[in-house]
Enzyme design. Sequence first.
Site, PDB file in Angstrom:
ATOM      1  N   ARG A 244     -22.287  65.944  21.351  1.00  0.00           N
ATOM      2  CA  ARG A 244     -21.378  66.958  21.875  1.00  0.00           C
ATOM      3  C   ARG A 244     -20.011  66.336  22.125  1.00  0.00           C
ATOM      4  O   ARG A 244     -19.900  65.205  22.605  1.00  0.00           O
ATOM      5  CB  ARG A 244     -21.908  67.562  23.179  1.00  0.00           C
ATOM      6  CG  ARG A 244     -23.060  68.549  23.006  1.00  0.00           C
ATOM      7  CD  ARG A 244     -22.587  69.840  22.358  1.00  0.00           C
ATOM      8  NE  ARG A 244     -23.616  70.880  22.323  1.00  0.00           N
ATOM      9  CZ  ARG A 244     -24.418  71.110  21.295  1.00  0.00           C
ATOM     10  NH1 ARG A 244     -24.335  70.328  20.211  1.00  0.00           N
ATOM     11  NH2 ARG A 244     -25.292  72.106  21.321  1.00  0.00           N
ATOM     12  N   GLU A 273     -13.845  73.184  19.613  1.00  0.00           N
ATOM     13  CA  GLU A 273     -14.504  73.620  18.389  1.00  0.00           C
ATOM     14  C   GLU A 273     -14.498  75.141  18.312  1.00  0.00           C
ATOM     15  O   GLU A 273     -14.769  75.792  19.318  1.00  0.00           O
ATOM     16  CB  GLU A 273     -15.952  73.115  18.349  1.00  0.00           C
ATOM     17  CG  GLU A 273     -16.075  71.611  18.276  1.00  0.00           C
ATOM     18  CD  GLU A 273     -17.531  71.147  18.158  1.00  0.00           C
ATOM     19  OE1 GLU A 273     -18.433  72.017  18.032  1.00  0.00           O
ATOM     20  OE2 GLU A 273     -17.770  69.931  18.189  1.00  0.00           O
ATOM     21  N   HIS A 291     -18.903  69.594  12.682  1.00  0.00           N
ATOM     22  CA  HIS A 291     -20.121  69.922  13.432  1.00  0.00           C
ATOM     23  C   HIS A 291     -21.178  70.536  12.514  1.00  0.00           C
ATOM     24  O   HIS A 291     -21.616  71.680  12.700  1.00  0.00           O
ATOM     25  CB  HIS A 291     -19.808  70.860  14.595  1.00  0.00           C
ATOM     26  CG  HIS A 291     -20.833  70.760  15.697  1.00  0.00           C
ATOM     27  ND1 HIS A 291     -20.529  70.965  17.015  1.00  0.00           N
ATOM     28  CD2 HIS A 291     -22.161  70.460  15.666  1.00  0.00           C
ATOM     29  CE1 HIS A 291     -21.615  70.812  17.759  1.00  0.00           C
ATOM     30  NE2 HIS A 291     -22.632  70.495  16.948  1.00  0.00           N
TER      31      HIS A 291
END
Length: 324
Positions: A244, A273, A291
Amino acid sequence: MCFQKMSKPRIWVTRRLSDATLERAARDYEVVINYEDRPGTAEEIIAASAAFDGIIPCHSEHFSAEVVAQFSDRLKIVANHSVGVDHCDLPALKSRGIVVTNTPDVLSDATAELAMLLMLGAARHAVAGDRIVRSGAWDSWSPAFMVGKQVTGARLGIIGMGRVGRAFAAKARGFDMELHYFNRSPLAEELTQGAVYHDTVESLLGVSDFLSLHCPATPETNGLMSAERFALMPAGAVFVNTARGALVDEAALIGALDSGQLSAAGLDCFQVEPGGNPAFSRFDNIFMLPHIGSATGQTRDAMGFRALDNLDAFFAGKAPGDQL
């Protein structure tokens, strides 16, 4: 699947999941699917609580305490299409009697594969090398050209020895890496297979020529990697994050790269993000991906089916296997 002649539960699928997942969901439930494939807004999530019996969200939908406080009483389950649940205020959902599940196990190998890609790419100048060849600028060679950091035999530190951390460790053993790890508590030998346990992050950092994060984002781990902690790593270390973005002080990471304390970084997660950090774009020694740690067809099907398994159990009157 039969629900004893009752109408099928109504489910909101917030994103465009795999075809196999959507086909199964449509077979067994009354589903509304967000084919536009954009994140659900707070207003949409609140409205959904009055219109649906269950929701299958991704980490892009945020169930904050403020949002949950405005929920209707109809919604009974949030079956996340993700392992991480930092987008969910679990106490708030529990206080409303809403069951929350996730999808562990099934994405461990895919994420570990991506961590290995990022580690190797960062260590061996993948960004700069690709740019040189792709732009036609490769016009010479020298023994000093594009010299990187060797992975084989190096010391690897892993923070978070859960399913993904252990899958990454298994792959790193193929490179004869010396494995070290920090976890909230030591694991049994059969799980760690010789990896050395450190009871503090600081102890681990001192031996980590390569460091990979595999822990969840919690209030305790937010900002885990600070300037002080990057400074504890061996000079020229390589840093990898597929967990994360909140775990990393991004300004501190930039400082460590500018000073040479870190020789490279591989990142699949960012504080913001989508989008990432524009300041990272000036670094050829940061290998970045958007990601996509779990983004394989096999894993996407498995994640969707795991979420549906949890829904099936719940609406059959059983405890979902992945209830949090």
